[in-house]
Design a protein around this motif. Sequence first.
Motif, PDB file in Angstrom:
ATOM      1  N   LEU A   1       0.715  -1.027   0.045  1.00  0.00           N
ATOM      2  CA  LEU A   1       0.100  -0.119   0.009  1.00  0.00           C
ATOM      3  C   LEU A   1       0.863   1.259   0.014  1.00  0.00           C
ATOM      4  CD1 LEU A   1      -3.094  -0.506   2.532  1.00  0.00           C
ATOM      5  CD2 LEU A   1      -3.106  -0.223   0.046  1.00  0.00           C
ATOM      6  N   LEU A   2       2.019   1.416   0.969  1.00  0.00           N
ATOM      7  CA  LEU A   2       2.712   2.566   1.052  1.00  0.00           C
ATOM      8  C   LEU A   2       3.610   2.775  -0.413  1.00  0.00           C
ATOM      9  CD1 LEU A   2       3.987   2.550   4.619  1.00  0.00           C
ATOM     10  CD2 LEU A   2       2.122   3.918   3.842  1.00  0.00           C
ATOM     11  N   LEU A   3       3.951   1.644  -0.742  1.00  0.00           N
ATOM     12  CA  LEU A   3       4.828   1.695  -2.315  1.00  0.00           C
ATOM     13  C   LEU A   3       3.929   2.318  -3.174  1.00  0.00           C
ATOM     14  CD1 LEU A   3       7.377   1.461  -3.761  1.00  0.00           C
ATOM     15  CD2 LEU A   3       6.752  -0.979  -4.171  1.00  0.00           C
ATOM     16  N   LEU A   4       2.638   1.755  -3.369  1.00  0.00           N
ATOM     17  CA  LEU A   4       1.784   2.217  -4.436  1.00  0.00           C
ATOM     18  C   LEU A   4       1.469   3.668  -4.049  1.00  0.00           C
ATOM     19  CD1 LEU A   4      -0.334   1.587  -6.551  1.00  0.00           C
ATOM     20  CD2 LEU A   4      -1.938   1.122  -4.875  1.00  0.00           C
ATOM     21  N   GLU A   5       1.462   4.129  -2.805  1.00  0.00           N
ATOM     22  CA  GLU A   5       1.268   5.779  -2.522  1.00  0.00           C
ATOM     23  C   GLU A   5       2.207   6.359  -3.222  1.00  0.00           C
ATOM     24  OE1 GLU A   5      -0.227   8.582   1.082  1.00  0.00           O
ATOM     25  OE2 GLU A   5       0.993   6.911   1.431  1.00  0.00           O
ATOM     26  N   SER A   6       3.590   5.956  -3.070  1.00  0.00           N
ATOM     27  CA  SER A   6       4.650   6.544  -3.427  1.00  0.00           C
ATOM     28  C   SER A   6       4.566   6.787  -5.168  1.00  0.00           C
ATOM     29  CB  SER A   6       6.219   5.925  -3.171  1.00  0.00           C
ATOM     30  OG  SER A   6       7.085   6.752  -3.631  1.00  0.00           O
ATOM     31  N   LEU A   7       4.178   5.848  -5.749  1.00  0.00           N
ATOM     32  CA  LEU A   7       4.272   5.874  -7.154  1.00  0.00           C
ATOM     33  C   LEU A   7       3.178   6.494  -7.838  1.00  0.00           C
ATOM     34  CD1 LEU A   7       5.184   2.055  -7.616  1.00  0.00           C
ATOM     35  CD2 LEU A   7       6.565   4.019  -7.985  1.00  0.00           C
ATOM     36  N   MET A   8       1.930   6.333  -6.988  1.00  0.00           N
ATOM     37  CA  MET A   8       1.049   7.149  -7.351  1.00  0.00           C
ATOM     38  C   MET A   8       1.033   8.882  -7.433  1.00  0.00           C
ATOM     39  SD  MET A   8      -2.600   5.530  -5.844  1.00  0.00           S
ATOM     40  CE  MET A   8      -2.216   5.695  -4.415  1.00  0.00           C
ATOM     41  N   VAL A   9       1.896   9.176  -6.079  1.00  0.00           N
ATOM     42  CA  VAL A   9       2.415  10.665  -6.071  1.00  0.00           C
ATOM     43  C   VAL A   9       3.132  11.254  -7.385  1.00  0.00           C
ATOM     44  CG1 VAL A   9       3.614  12.263  -4.974  1.00  0.00           C
ATOM     45  CG2 VAL A   9       2.077  10.729  -3.732  1.00  0.00           C
ATOM     46  N   GLY A  10       4.265  10.000  -7.456  1.00  0.00           N
ATOM     47  CA  GLY A  10       5.272  10.342  -8.845  1.00  0.00           C
ATOM     48  C   GLY A  10       4.396  10.546 -10.188  1.00  0.00           C
TER      49      GLY A  10
END
Length: 549
Positions: free
Chosen positions: A121-130
Amino acid sequence: MTDFPWLLSMIVVPAIGAAAVAALPRDREALAKQLALGVSLLVLVLAVLATVAFDAGGDRFQLTTSVAWIPDFGVDFALGVDGIALVMLLLIGVLMPVVVLASWRETAPGRRSVRAFFAWLLLLESLMVGVFAATDVFLFYVFFEAMLVPMYFLIGSFGGPRRQYAAVKFFLYSLVGGLVMLAAVIGLYVVSSGELGEGTFAFDALRQIDIDPGVQKLLFLGFFVAFAIKAPLVPFHTWLPDSGAEAPIGGAVLLVGVLDKVGTFGFIRYCLPLFPDASRDLAPFVLVLAVAGILYAALLAMGQSDMKRLVSYTSIAHFGFIALGIFAFTTEAGTGAVLYMVNHGISTGLLFLAVGMLIARGGSRQVSDYGGVASQAPVLAGVLLVAGLASLALPGTNSFVSEFLVLIGSFPTRPVFTVLATVGIILAALYVLILYQRTMHGPPRGVLLDEPEPSETLEPAVSGGGGASAATATVTAPAPPAVPRLRVPDLGRRELAVAVPMVALIIALGFYPQPLVRLIEPAVAATMVDVGADPAGVQPATTDVEGAD
């Protein structure tokens, strides 16, 4: 405040958080949840502070960061946001803590690891922001493709009975679209090299290039296929009902609330400014797909027996409205479309969460397994009602404002498509009210039995001969079969902490959307200038008005 690397921080913090959660010992699952919640709240704070630092009347792209990444090919790690991207970052910041709390009871029977779930979930959040913050087209493509990995594992490892099928279908559809876009990205680099003498992927430089209209159409179609699959538009939509139905509730909220918005964001950020002639020429084709999606998905939603598939189909219909607003080429409709992207993430996110809470109590996704829930869980019924009314764009809810802006902004330039789209509003009322009526009202039913009904006792009179007084005999009739009824507890404190902020946002943005509109409108107006349309919202500009008598 503008010098602080807000966007880079919003990418790095959840990425580090993901690594920290994954590195925790196996027996520290409670700490994994707490750490994930803390990181997601920190990202929300960063998003709010970035919004405070953003000047709505200033430069188009702000909070910029740029570092040379692959200089031989003109690739920079370049970040920046306009109002369109900024509101999407706010949406991510709001939804992620809600998703973490809603997923608090994710357990680990055998193959399922709580640490892995929250790390993904946290990795997905990082990539979505990117993906929303990138201002280098190649960097955008990297984030666009990288997002597939955490979502694939969230669906494939933590989803429903057909999770593997849904995960592979999601991955393949998105990967094919991404490969088509990669060909267009390479073509764009070649064109820029011919025009500028040196190839570049910088968005600001690319939108200044005068590309041949025929080449524009080819490049437009390369980007369009990837974005239409991601959005998704009909007929590229078939992966979403499967993925939305099989994904865990938290993953489904992010899937329809944020990931799918990358498609419509790509339309307005890349397709329109980079390929203005092709956008105007191919707009009728896109609008046919958009209106077809509104009507087709709404009709399919009404026939669904699986609640999660029903909500997934409603999202396809909503994306049709967003595409209509984008390709109407007016600032009013475009602003409504971007606002719709935010409001849809909130309203449909809450609808998925409410459905997930109901499924957690009944253990079934089938509408027919529920009934009379409102009499036992009135707060849950109220949350589902608010989410449903927002989904059908009732006045006073957030979705009404955005849908209204799309329709009144689209009618002057696309009256036929706008009129057809309004039929979808009627269908939306039907599928939402059908879902609510069948699950919340009617006779209670479900998968758990209440106490059986007592036997019915009959006392018929028995006549005696010779004038004797009548005697009575007691006859015990067999009780009718017990009706299956679902005992539904109402929302607990954790679930209220999930639902209350979402309900508050739905109502607040329904009555006062101006803060978001103020951020969005200047960026949309600048995009209309890029595409050659009048930012005041009339028709695509074809004549030089200056100097006309």
